[in-house]
Design a protein around this motif. Sequence first.
Motif, mmCIF file in Angstrom:
data_model
loop_
_atom_site.group_PDB
_atom_site.id
_atom_site.type_symbol
_atom_site.label_atom_id
_atom_site.label_comp_id
_atom_site.label_asym_id
_atom_site.label_seq_id
_atom_site.Cartn_x
_atom_site.Cartn_y
_atom_site.Cartn_z
ATOM 1 N N ARG A 168 26.442 -8.319 -28.728
ATOM 2 C CA ARG A 168 27.882 -9.078 -28.993
ATOM 3 C C ARG A 168 28.352 -9.861 -28.327
ATOM 4 O O ARG A 168 28.749 -11.038 -28.713
ATOM 5 C CB ARG A 168 29.043 -7.731 -29.259
ATOM 6 N N LYS A 169 27.997 -9.861 -27.120
ATOM 7 C CA LYS A 169 28.290 -11.052 -26.020
ATOM 8 C C LYS A 169 27.710 -12.161 -26.416
ATOM 9 O O LYS A 169 28.234 -13.320 -26.637
ATOM 10 C CB LYS A 169 27.888 -10.500 -24.651
ATOM 11 N N ASN A 170 26.369 -11.983 -27.092
ATOM 12 C CA ASN A 170 25.421 -13.587 -27.231
ATOM 13 C C ASN A 170 26.165 -14.081 -28.233
ATOM 14 O O ASN A 170 26.441 -15.145 -28.307
ATOM 15 C CB ASN A 170 24.259 -13.190 -27.492
ATOM 16 N N GLU A 171 26.518 -13.227 -29.559
ATOM 17 C CA GLU A 171 27.290 -13.775 -30.633
ATOM 18 C C GLU A 171 28.510 -14.518 -30.427
ATOM 19 O O GLU A 171 28.696 -15.569 -30.596
ATOM 20 C CB GLU A 171 27.558 -12.610 -31.411
ATOM 21 N N ILE A 172 29.503 -13.802 -29.432
ATOM 22 C CA ILE A 172 30.559 -14.622 -28.820
ATOM 23 C C ILE A 172 30.578 -15.568 -28.234
ATOM 24 O O ILE A 172 31.163 -16.819 -28.373
ATOM 25 C CB ILE A 172 31.428 -13.316 -28.253
ATOM 26 N N VAL A 173 29.575 -15.685 -26.905
ATOM 27 C CA VAL A 173 29.361 -16.777 -26.411
ATOM 28 C C VAL A 173 28.644 -17.941 -27.155
ATOM 29 O O VAL A 173 29.461 -19.088 -27.040
ATOM 30 C CB VAL A 173 28.063 -16.607 -25.173
ATOM 31 N N SER A 174 28.066 -17.858 -28.109
ATOM 32 C CA SER A 174 27.541 -18.891 -29.103
ATOM 33 C C SER A 174 28.733 -19.380 -29.753
ATOM 34 O O SER A 174 28.757 -20.684 -30.114
ATOM 35 C CB SER A 174 26.638 -18.616 -29.987
#
Length: 661
Positions: free
Chosen positions: A187-193
């Motif tokens: 989820r973190k990757n999703e939010i960072v992008s």
Amino acid sequence: MPAKPKFYLTTPIYYTNGLPHIGHTYTTVVADVIRRYKRMRGYEVVMTTGTDEHGVNVERAAKNAGVPESEFVAKMADAWRALWEELGLSAEEFVRTTDLRHVRTVQWLFKLCRENGYVYKGHYTGQYCIYDNAFVNDAKPGDNCPDCGRPTETLTEENYFLKLSAFQKPLLDFYKKNPDFIQPESRKNEIVSFVEGGLKDLSITRTTVRWGIPVPGEEPHVFYVWFDALNAYLSAVGGPDYEKRGMWPADLHLVGKDIIRFHTVYWPAFLMAAMLPVPKQVWAHGWFLMDASKMSKSKGNVVLPRPIANMLGMDALRYFLLREVVFGQDGNFSYDALVTRYNSDLANGLGNLASRTAAMIEKTFAGKIPKAGKLEAPDEALARETQAGIGDVLDYFEKMNFARALESLWTVIAAADKYLTTQKPWSLGDSEADMQRKANILATTAELLRIVTVLAHPVLPDSTAKIWTLLGQPGSVSAVELDGLRWGQLTTDAPLGKPQTLFPRVEKSEAIERIESMANEELNPSTAPAPAPAAATSAGSGAAAAAAPAASEKIAIEDFAKVEMRVGQIKTAERIVGADRLLKLTVDIGTEIRQICAGIAQFYEPDSLIGRKVAVVTNLAPRKLRGVESNGMIIAASVGPEGRPVLAGFPEDVEIGARLK
Ligand code: MSP
């Protein structure tokens, strides 16, 4: 004693346009499990939940119901609160967005953001999803909402905007500095992008909505639902005075994956704009799906918690929710899998180990756990395996991997089963050596069980409390902290508690049928008639008689299934002053002692009733008779023209608490 470290965790605050289903229950159960786990680890914990009560949906629902919004949301909030209480999930703080403390906090946060130069007035036109209360980015007129699939509406408004764009860099820096802020990693990757892709300023007030918190001096502006709702976490622990309580920033916001963006982008940005501390972690779990789609009342595929708790116990539901899917991922909900797990892991697993260990101690050592002497190799091996298991379980709890934590714990239970099967204490004789060997085996098993009970407590609070009493251990299992997990702290020589059925085995198709029929009744209350208990005496007899169908009228099996009857044993009986017909009884129903009033005083002497086994309706709502609380009903035949009550009875060997079917 040094002050305990503090831990503050939250569930989302739930919309008031429906009642909790298994999805909401999941988040709240997980929060409760973490709360109990953290307490075991020595923290002072505060948990917040609540209701999100503003917005167009509520305006519409209240209108449909023909009541003012305030009345509508008050009833709904009460219903949510009551259900959480019934399910043993009450939080320290239940915050409603209509609470004054919350209104003040939202207005204060806005003032801070404005004073810090992050608020300006502008216009916004966009496609708006009234169901999700959100503008849909990049949508064109006619587009459906990508989240819920329903049509969007075009909306132009004069709004106050928050300069979200100014927080792109601060947010990215914050994520970098706090790599655990967004969990799980995917989820973190999703939010960072998402944030790297650029942030548009966010409108945080509305003029098209009436039912909301007013922006002081700027009426008809009211706050946008998310600017309003997210603040609940802060208003619950002091709002502007948050420093006094010492619980802010929150340690953990638990959310479903559907609302992670609001929690990891908007919320920290609001707080940064106000120059307030930002929460430490947001954990987004997956969805429980029904037939591969998200549950919703409109799709008619919701699973309700209460019927499951009524049929199998709340612990069974908690266990299933945590054991069945890896926290963070989606999972399918199925009654079949639920009952299978119940029978295999709880009835045959933990329940069986506890009752067979207690029964052997009862039989061999007159109901007192014996002291172990010098342990032999297999005993020591089991102790080692248990200690390794403790490490694994704690590790998995820390990582929020509840499925693996329970799996590891059940490996320990399986090891105990295997140990008993190979050591065969039942095959040993009465010689001194054999008795000592039996003592070692049973004390070793009991010690393992004690540790398993402490570790399982966050997930199975009710049944572990029962096992604790059964093992005759001092104090309360909920008070045991980490150091209580070390091997060798079993209290021996104390009498065992009375035997109890922890998880009675159920027949799968029958259990599912009952759960489904109770759920059907709850979802469509008007379609099923009220249940009609047989000739009965006490708490509800008047009401029951009034509701009884004519003799020829048939009721469905589901109606009968709603009445829970158990074998109880009368412990005390006394007359009630000023009530000739009533006796006040205390009755042991296996899980607790109940006070029940029965209209049998003219036919039974109180003393003659002590020790008698009777049939008790155990799931009647409590009521007061002549000012005396009655919590259940004793079944009696009604004989002769004067309706003389004759109590239904049971032979000596029928277990107290056994269910009547
Ligand atoms: N009111 C907002 C949240 C505001 S928080 C400041 C909201 N409410 S909600 O009633 O729709 O609840 C959403 C939450 O319920 C989800 O984030 C999730 O925690 C839980 N769930 C609802 N349905 C679910 C499933 N089917 N499965 C798992 N959890 C789900 O959004």
